[in-house]
Design a protein around this motif. Structure first.
Motif, mmCIF file in Angstrom:
data_model
loop_
_atom_site.group_PDB
_atom_site.id
_atom_site.type_symbol
_atom_site.label_atom_id
_atom_site.label_comp_id
_atom_site.label_asym_id
_atom_site.label_seq_id
_atom_site.Cartn_x
_atom_site.Cartn_y
_atom_site.Cartn_z
ATOM 1 N N PRO A 2 0.889 -1.161 0.077
ATOM 2 C CA PRO A 2 0.080 0.079 -0.085
ATOM 3 C C PRO A 2 0.891 1.402 -0.124
ATOM 4 O O PRO A 2 1.887 1.311 0.477
ATOM 5 C CB PRO A 2 -0.895 -0.046 1.179
ATOM 6 C CG PRO A 2 0.077 -1.049 2.078
ATOM 7 C CD PRO A 2 0.793 -1.898 1.376
ATOM 8 N N ASP A 52 -4.974 3.982 -3.350
ATOM 9 C CA ASP A 52 -5.703 3.349 -2.237
ATOM 10 C C ASP A 52 -7.006 2.597 -2.531
ATOM 11 O O ASP A 52 -7.923 2.245 -1.493
ATOM 12 C CB ASP A 52 -6.012 4.350 -0.963
ATOM 13 C CG ASP A 52 -6.038 3.980 0.155
ATOM 14 O OD1 ASP A 52 -5.359 2.940 0.722
ATOM 15 O OD2 ASP A 52 -6.909 4.244 1.151
ATOM 16 N N ASP A 53 -7.020 2.042 -3.589
ATOM 17 C CA ASP A 53 -8.106 1.101 -4.087
ATOM 18 C C ASP A 53 -7.766 -0.308 -4.024
ATOM 19 O O ASP A 53 -7.344 -0.969 -4.979
ATOM 20 C CB ASP A 53 -8.796 1.541 -5.222
ATOM 21 C CG ASP A 53 -9.985 0.976 -5.747
ATOM 22 O OD1 ASP A 53 -10.662 0.265 -4.873
ATOM 23 O OD2 ASP A 53 -10.192 1.238 -6.876
ATOM 24 N N TRP A 54 -8.122 -1.105 -2.891
ATOM 25 C CA TRP A 54 -7.684 -2.384 -2.896
ATOM 26 C C TRP A 54 -9.039 -3.175 -2.700
ATOM 27 O O TRP A 54 -9.960 -3.077 -1.988
ATOM 28 C CB TRP A 54 -7.160 -2.553 -1.569
ATOM 29 C CG TRP A 54 -5.571 -1.994 -1.288
ATOM 30 C CD1 TRP A 54 -5.209 -0.635 -1.014
ATOM 31 C CD2 TRP A 54 -4.383 -2.786 -1.593
ATOM 32 N NE1 TRP A 54 -3.921 -0.540 -1.347
ATOM 33 C CE2 TRP A 54 -3.464 -1.823 -1.508
ATOM 34 C CE3 TRP A 54 -3.911 -4.050 -2.022
ATOM 35 C CZ2 TRP A 54 -2.119 -2.254 -1.518
ATOM 36 C CZ3 TRP A 54 -2.961 -4.483 -2.427
ATOM 37 C CH2 TRP A 54 -1.858 -3.368 -1.974
ATOM 38 N N ARG A 55 -8.946 -4.372 -3.563
ATOM 39 C CA ARG A 55 -9.712 -5.342 -3.404
ATOM 40 C C ARG A 55 -9.421 -6.369 -2.411
ATOM 41 O O ARG A 55 -8.288 -6.853 -1.868
ATOM 42 C CB ARG A 55 -10.161 -6.112 -4.657
ATOM 43 C CG ARG A 55 -11.227 -7.206 -4.764
ATOM 44 C CD ARG A 55 -11.551 -7.534 -6.107
ATOM 45 N NE ARG A 55 -10.012 -8.249 -6.851
ATOM 46 C CZ ARG A 55 -9.971 -9.663 -6.910
ATOM 47 N NH1 ARG A 55 -10.946 -10.364 -6.392
ATOM 48 N NH2 ARG A 55 -8.935 -10.008 -7.584
ATOM 49 N N SER A 56 -10.476 -7.132 -1.858
ATOM 50 C CA SER A 56 -10.075 -8.057 -0.630
ATOM 51 C C SER A 56 -10.768 -9.420 -0.962
ATOM 52 O O SER A 56 -11.864 -9.488 -1.428
ATOM 53 C CB SER A 56 -10.622 -7.637 0.860
ATOM 54 O OG SER A 56 -9.996 -6.445 1.228
ATOM 55 N N ARG A 81 -5.155 -3.731 -7.329
ATOM 56 C CA ARG A 81 -4.670 -4.036 -6.379
ATOM 57 C C ARG A 81 -5.394 -4.822 -5.456
ATOM 58 O O ARG A 81 -6.636 -4.652 -5.431
ATOM 59 C CB ARG A 81 -4.231 -2.789 -5.390
ATOM 60 C CG ARG A 81 -3.442 -1.495 -6.383
ATOM 61 C CD ARG A 81 -3.090 -0.451 -5.230
ATOM 62 N NE ARG A 81 -1.824 -0.871 -4.599
ATOM 63 C CZ ARG A 81 -1.224 0.266 -3.799
ATOM 64 N NH1 ARG A 81 -1.769 1.375 -3.541
ATOM 65 N NH2 ARG A 81 -0.120 -0.096 -3.510
ATOM 66 N N CYS A 82 -4.950 -6.017 -4.942
ATOM 67 C CA CYS A 82 -5.772 -6.850 -4.397
ATOM 68 C C CYS A 82 -5.105 -7.378 -3.075
ATOM 69 O O CYS A 82 -3.726 -7.939 -3.247
ATOM 70 C CB CYS A 82 -6.187 -8.036 -5.249
ATOM 71 S SG CYS A 82 -7.242 -9.389 -4.622
ATOM 72 N N ARG A 83 -5.687 -7.788 -2.042
ATOM 73 C CA ARG A 83 -5.194 -8.333 -0.849
ATOM 74 C C ARG A 83 -5.679 -9.689 -0.561
ATOM 75 O O ARG A 83 -7.082 -9.620 -0.548
ATOM 76 C CB ARG A 83 -5.351 -7.326 0.483
ATOM 77 C CG ARG A 83 -4.372 -6.048 0.577
ATOM 78 C CD ARG A 83 -4.438 -5.541 2.018
ATOM 79 N NE ARG A 83 -3.563 -4.493 1.875
ATOM 80 C CZ ARG A 83 -3.872 -3.110 2.034
ATOM 81 N NH1 ARG A 83 -5.164 -2.827 1.825
ATOM 82 N NH2 ARG A 83 -3.110 -2.052 1.975
ATOM 83 N N GLU A 107 -1.024 -5.754 -8.840
ATOM 84 C CA GLU A 107 -0.673 -5.984 -7.392
ATOM 85 C C GLU A 107 -1.274 -6.673 -6.575
ATOM 86 O O GLU A 107 -2.406 -6.492 -6.368
ATOM 87 C CB GLU A 107 -0.318 -4.327 -6.817
ATOM 88 C CG GLU A 107 0.526 -4.454 -5.508
ATOM 89 C CD GLU A 107 0.666 -2.986 -4.986
ATOM 90 O OE1 GLU A 107 1.300 -2.892 -3.748
ATOM 91 O OE2 GLU A 107 0.533 -1.924 -5.697
ATOM 92 N N GLU A 109 -1.256 -8.692 -2.847
ATOM 93 C CA GLU A 109 -0.383 -8.627 -1.190
ATOM 94 C C GLU A 109 -1.109 -10.222 -0.666
ATOM 95 O O GLU A 109 -2.368 -10.097 -0.614
ATOM 96 C CB GLU A 109 -0.557 -7.678 -0.565
ATOM 97 C CG GLU A 109 -0.034 -7.921 1.002
ATOM 98 C CD GLU A 109 -0.388 -6.611 1.888
ATOM 99 O OE1 GLU A 109 -1.183 -6.746 2.773
ATOM 100 O OE2 GLU A 109 0.120 -5.402 1.575
#
Length: 273
Positions: A2, A52-56, A81-83, A107, A109
């Motif tokens: 992040p 700061d746009d993350w998918r979980s 971006r994905c966590r 990206e 994580e």
């Protein structure tokens, strides 16, 4: 990974207004390691919320989840971006192809619980001045987890293909087995590729490995095939096909594996071969 954030407290004005917390998102620059090879123009002009746009994603213990991103799949943003959290004994697979530009970043994580596995295969195919990159951070948080990452880049024109891969093994994550491998073929002078493998290991009973190679097509192999009657352009295309196929070799569904491969090859610029 992040973007760094900061928080400020703003006191409300007027009767009954309370304090509220406001999160400020820091705009990344090429001075930061995680964004070192990214497109500077994009970083300076993209909407700040992009960073700061993350998918979980959560993979339950013992479950298996495979996600694929084909070359033609539309993305809502140039940065995806994905966590991911993988429960004990679970398995998460992610296979992706990037062909778009002028800038595209995927990206991931991934945090692995005991005995979990992460499998990643990525391909960049770029021409013109496109910058395409995969960025991964794999956290081996508990013992016995495994991970394997294979990234292949085929670049021509003035394009750039990047892979930044970080593996973290916490102190009690014994019996970790982690590997990452990056290779790039530069079809034309002016194309480039960058890789930045990182290993941070605090356990002492682990297997962690990384490898990287960047170069031109194997001219010896191309000459060998041409000497047996294959046209030079056909020989080079077969070499690129075998090269890209490495990234999708772990897909156990043959139909899906071939679909990913053919979809990627459909975007290869034959004039660069």
């Amino acid at each position: 990974m992040p973007a760094r954030t900061s928080r400020q407290w703003h006191r409300g004005a007027g009767c009954g207004a309370g304090d509220r917390e406001v999160t400020l998102i820091a705009r990344p620059t090429n001075r930061e390691e995680d964004w070192r090879y990214s497109d500077a123009a994009f970083l300076s002009t993209a909407p700040i919320e992009t960073f700061d746009d993350w998918r979980s994603v959560t993979v339950k213990p013992g479950a298996v989840l495979r996600e694929t991103v084909q070359a033609g799949d539309a993305a809502p943003s140039a940065v995806t971006r994905c966590r991911v959290h993988v429960g004990a004994g679970g398995r998460y697979e992610h296979f992706a192809t990037i062909v778009s530009g002028p800038y595209r970043r995927i990206e991931l994580e991934v945090t692995l619980d005991e005995g979990a596995h992460f499998e990643f295969g990525g391909v960049t195919l770029g021409g013109e001045s496109n910058v395409q990159e995969f960025v991964t951070r794999v956290i081996h948080a508990q013992p016995g987890a495994t991970s394997n990452q294979v990234v292949r880049a085929v670049q021509w024109g003035q394009s750039t293909g990047n892979f930044l891969g970080r593996i973290e093994v916490v102190r009690d994550a014994q019996k970790t087995d982690a590997a990452q491998n990056f290779r790039a073929i530069l079809l034309e002078k002016g194309a480039s590729a960058n890789t930045k493998p990182e290993l941070e290991i605090f356990a002492d009973d682990v297997k962690c490995a990384h490898g990287a190679a960047i170069g031109a097509l194997d001219q010896t192999a191309a000459f060998y095939m041409a000497a047996r009657g294959l046209p030079p352009e056909k020989a080079r295309a077969l070499l690129v096909r075998a090269f890209i196929a490495d990234a999708f070799a772990a897909i156990d569904d043959e139909t899906q594996r071939e679909t990913m491969l053919e979809d990627a090859l459909a975007h290869l610029d034959e004039s660069a071969l």
